[in-house]
Scaffold this motif. Structure first.
Motif, mmCIF file in Angstrom:
data_model
loop_
_atom_site.group_PDB
_atom_site.id
_atom_site.type_symbol
_atom_site.label_atom_id
_atom_site.label_comp_id
_atom_site.label_asym_id
_atom_site.label_seq_id
_atom_site.Cartn_x
_atom_site.Cartn_y
_atom_site.Cartn_z
ATOM 1 N N ALA A 265 0.839 -1.201 0.000
ATOM 2 C CA ALA A 265 0.000 0.000 0.000
ATOM 3 C C ALA A 265 0.872 1.247 0.000
ATOM 4 N N CYS A 266 0.697 2.077 -1.024
ATOM 5 C CA CYS A 266 1.365 3.383 -1.113
ATOM 6 C C CYS A 266 2.875 3.265 -0.988
ATOM 7 N N MET A 267 3.454 2.377 -1.801
ATOM 8 C CA MET A 267 4.906 2.231 -1.728
ATOM 9 C C MET A 267 5.481 1.647 -3.010
ATOM 10 N N LEU A 268 5.107 2.194 -4.170
ATOM 11 C CA LEU A 268 5.735 1.679 -5.380
ATOM 12 C C LEU A 268 5.768 2.737 -6.470
ATOM 13 N N SER A 269 6.917 2.792 -7.104
ATOM 14 C CA SER A 269 7.176 3.679 -8.237
ATOM 15 C C SER A 269 8.389 3.103 -8.950
ATOM 16 N N THR A 270 8.624 3.559 -10.160
ATOM 17 C CA THR A 270 9.903 3.236 -10.773
ATOM 18 C C THR A 270 11.004 4.012 -10.052
ATOM 19 N N THR A 271 12.194 3.464 -10.027
ATOM 20 C CA THR A 271 13.304 4.121 -9.341
ATOM 21 C C THR A 271 13.676 5.428 -10.023
ATOM 22 N N ALA A 272 13.687 5.427 -11.352
ATOM 23 C CA ALA A 272 14.108 6.626 -12.086
ATOM 24 C C ALA A 272 13.238 7.823 -11.738
ATOM 25 N N ALA A 273 11.951 7.601 -11.491
ATOM 26 C CA ALA A 273 11.052 8.712 -11.175
ATOM 27 C C ALA A 273 11.311 9.281 -9.783
ATOM 28 N N LEU A 274 11.953 8.514 -8.925
ATOM 29 C CA LEU A 274 12.203 8.967 -7.559
ATOM 30 C C LEU A 274 13.510 9.743 -7.430
ATOM 31 N N VAL A 275 14.496 9.353 -8.235
ATOM 32 C CA VAL A 275 15.840 9.923 -8.066
ATOM 33 C C VAL A 275 15.826 11.397 -8.448
ATOM 34 N N GLY A 276 16.312 12.192 -7.498
ATOM 35 C CA GLY A 276 16.323 13.635 -7.680
ATOM 36 C C GLY A 276 15.320 14.272 -6.739
ATOM 37 N N ARG A 277 14.130 14.536 -7.252
ATOM 38 C CA ARG A 277 13.165 15.312 -6.474
ATOM 39 C C ARG A 277 12.527 14.543 -5.326
ATOM 40 N N TYR A 278 12.511 13.226 -5.394
ATOM 41 C CA TYR A 278 11.795 12.449 -4.382
ATOM 42 C C TYR A 278 12.727 11.642 -3.482
ATOM 43 N N LEU A 279 14.011 11.932 -3.518
ATOM 44 C CA LEU A 279 14.936 11.196 -2.647
ATOM 45 C C LEU A 279 14.664 11.469 -1.173
ATOM 46 N N ASP A 280 14.453 12.727 -0.821
ATOM 47 C CA ASP A 280 14.313 13.083 0.583
ATOM 48 C C ASP A 280 12.908 12.848 1.131
ATOM 49 N N THR A 281 11.991 12.391 0.298
ATOM 50 C CA THR A 281 10.682 12.015 0.833
ATOM 51 C C THR A 281 10.690 10.585 1.356
ATOM 52 N N HIS A 282 11.826 9.885 1.173
ATOM 53 C CA HIS A 282 11.917 8.493 1.614
ATOM 54 C C HIS A 282 13.192 8.278 2.417
ATOM 55 N N SER A 283 13.186 7.201 3.194
ATOM 56 C CA SER A 283 14.300 6.886 4.071
ATOM 57 C C SER A 283 15.220 5.868 3.401
ATOM 58 N N TRP A 284 16.222 5.456 4.163
ATOM 59 C CA TRP A 284 17.136 4.417 3.701
ATOM 60 C C TRP A 284 16.451 3.066 3.573
ATOM 61 N N LEU A 285 15.232 2.956 4.085
ATOM 62 C CA LEU A 285 14.485 1.714 3.956
ATOM 63 C C LEU A 285 14.104 1.447 2.505
ATOM 64 N N LEU A 286 13.958 2.494 1.703
ATOM 65 C CA LEU A 286 13.657 2.345 0.277
ATOM 66 C C LEU A 286 14.899 2.531 -0.583
ATOM 67 N N HIS A 287 15.699 3.528 -0.246
ATOM 68 C CA HIS A 287 16.869 3.855 -1.069
ATOM 69 C C HIS A 287 18.069 3.041 -0.607
ATOM 70 N N SER A 288 18.096 1.783 -0.998
ATOM 71 C CA SER A 288 19.178 0.899 -0.578
ATOM 72 C C SER A 288 20.310 0.958 -1.600
ATOM 73 N N PRO A 289 21.546 1.254 -1.186
ATOM 74 C CA PRO A 289 22.652 1.362 -2.140
ATOM 75 C C PRO A 289 22.828 0.089 -2.968
ATOM 76 N N GLY A 290 22.978 0.281 -4.277
ATOM 77 C CA GLY A 290 23.213 -0.834 -5.181
ATOM 78 C C GLY A 290 21.967 -1.520 -5.691
ATOM 79 N N LEU A 291 20.807 -1.209 -5.103
ATOM 80 C CA LEU A 291 19.598 -1.923 -5.489
ATOM 81 C C LEU A 291 19.173 -1.577 -6.913
#
Length: 368
Positions: A265-291
């Motif tokens: 629920a309320c937790m899916l997007s393509t990665t490319a759409a998040l990088v940049g403007r939406y990085l700081d709306t999420h924690s390290w729980l989503l932005h895992s290095p290398g994923l």
């Protein structure tokens, strides 16, 4: 000149984590897989579970359990079943959200009959004001909800801030005082914990794992616990999660085929759409290095029954990224027919109508 202040231990309360990882992280080598990208330790045997107490809460039996994951304090969890039920039930793992609030974990989903843990805060924010795990258990499920790594019983003590974060916390205190706000211990802790997560993610990387990997490792152990509980059918297991919990459900199902149906629920997007403007709306729980180098988020989904709920005005995800994820999932799951996407008007939440849709989906695939 006085002696320099003693450095703050960023792993206070979890000092045995580095030794655990040195012992349990598998050696590098071979083609990368999701477990290696996340830095998952070796999967131990199912932990020994201790019953801490049980009570009747309305029409449910709620049992408090605890277990040791190998480092840090014991994990506490709640098991909910229809009152007096003696048969074998399908089991569902309820995965609590991040929410920027780490004082509580499982308590975000469970009403166990005890008073609220947070000082004066509304109960079950983001969940339509109701205990989602209780609502699902009433539909004939055994529901297990545990505190994730760094939440609730697994939270870091944070007895004092590091020199890096002390000025930030002092500024917050000054702002609260200027506004005349009375701030409780839970809110103070959550402010500190949000800053500490940056340090925690750094520590995880240095130690050869990731913050998401630490959380999902404990989710996998909780699934082991659920599968082994008397009165739970190990062949009818599922999971659900909202926001950060939805990301956890996605990764859990990708890593363990015993998850026969899951809801994100309320937790899916393509990665490319998040990088940049939406990085700081999420924690390290989503932005895992290398994923992202390994796979895009929609491509991680298990080819088993999956319901993804999208909030059309969700400020945490770009509409184009959600639409692109939906199209990727339709294509990825086309042959198996295992994906269902649902759009809901409004913002980031898992309210009662969304929960009822989710419970119907889990019933459809697990309650037969």
């Amino acid at each position: 000149m006085g002696a320099p202040a003693e450095p703050v231990d960023a792993l206070e309360g979890f000092e045995d984590w580095p030794a655990f990882l040195r012992r349990e992280l598998p050696p590098r080598g071979g083609p990368p897989d999701l477990a290696a990208v996340l830095g998952l330790p070796r999967r131990p045997p199912p932990p020994r579970v201790r019953e801490e107490g049980s009570r009747r809460v309305g029409d449910l039996d709620v049992t408090t359990l605890s277990w040791d994951v190998g480092f840090g304090p014991r994990t506490r969890a709640s098991l909910l079943r229809p009152a007096g039920s003696t048969g074998v039930l399908p089991g569902v793992l309820g995965l609590h959200c991040h929410g920027g609030a780490k004082w509580t974990g499982a308590a975000k989903l469970v009403d166990d009959g005890s008073p609220p843990q947070q000082d004066g805060a509304p109960r079950f924010p983001g969940y339509g004001g109701r205990a989602a795990a209780n609502a699902l258990a009433r539909r004939g499920f055994a529901v297990l909800v545990h505190d994730a790594f760094s939440w609730g019983s697994r939270r870091f003590p944070l007895t004092r801030p590091s020199p890096k974060w002390a000025p930030w916390l002092a500024a917050l205190e000054a702002g609260w005082a200027a506004q005349g706000l009375v701030v409780g211990s839970a809110q103070r802790y959550d402010a500190h914990a949000q800053l500490h997560e940056e340090t925690l993610a750094k520590a995880a990387g240095v130690l050869g794992t990731t913050f998401a990997g630490a959380v999902v490792f404990e989710d996998l152990l909780a699934l082991d616990v659920l599968a082994a509980l008397p009165g739970t059918d190990p062949h009818r297991l599922g999971a659900f999660g909202f926001s950060g919990g939805g990301g956890r459900a996605l990764l859990l199902a990708a890593l363990d085929e015993r998850v026969r149906a899951h809801v994100v629920a309320c937790m899916l997007s393509t990665t490319a759409a998040l990088v940049g403007r939406y990085l700081d709306t999420h924690s390290w729980l989503l932005h895992s290095p290398g994923l992202a180098r390994f796979a895009d988020l929609p491509d991680l989904t298990a080819l088993r029954p999956l319901l993804v709920q999208y909030a059309l005005q969700d400020p945490l995800f770009p509409p184009a990224g959600m639409r692109a994820a939906h199209e990727r999932l339709l294509a990825r799951h086309a042959a198996a027919g295992t994906y269902r996407g649902a759009e809901h008007p409004g913002g980031h939440r898992f309210d009662v109508p969304m929960q009822e849709q989710a419970w119907g989906f889990l019933e459809e695939h697990l309650a037969r």
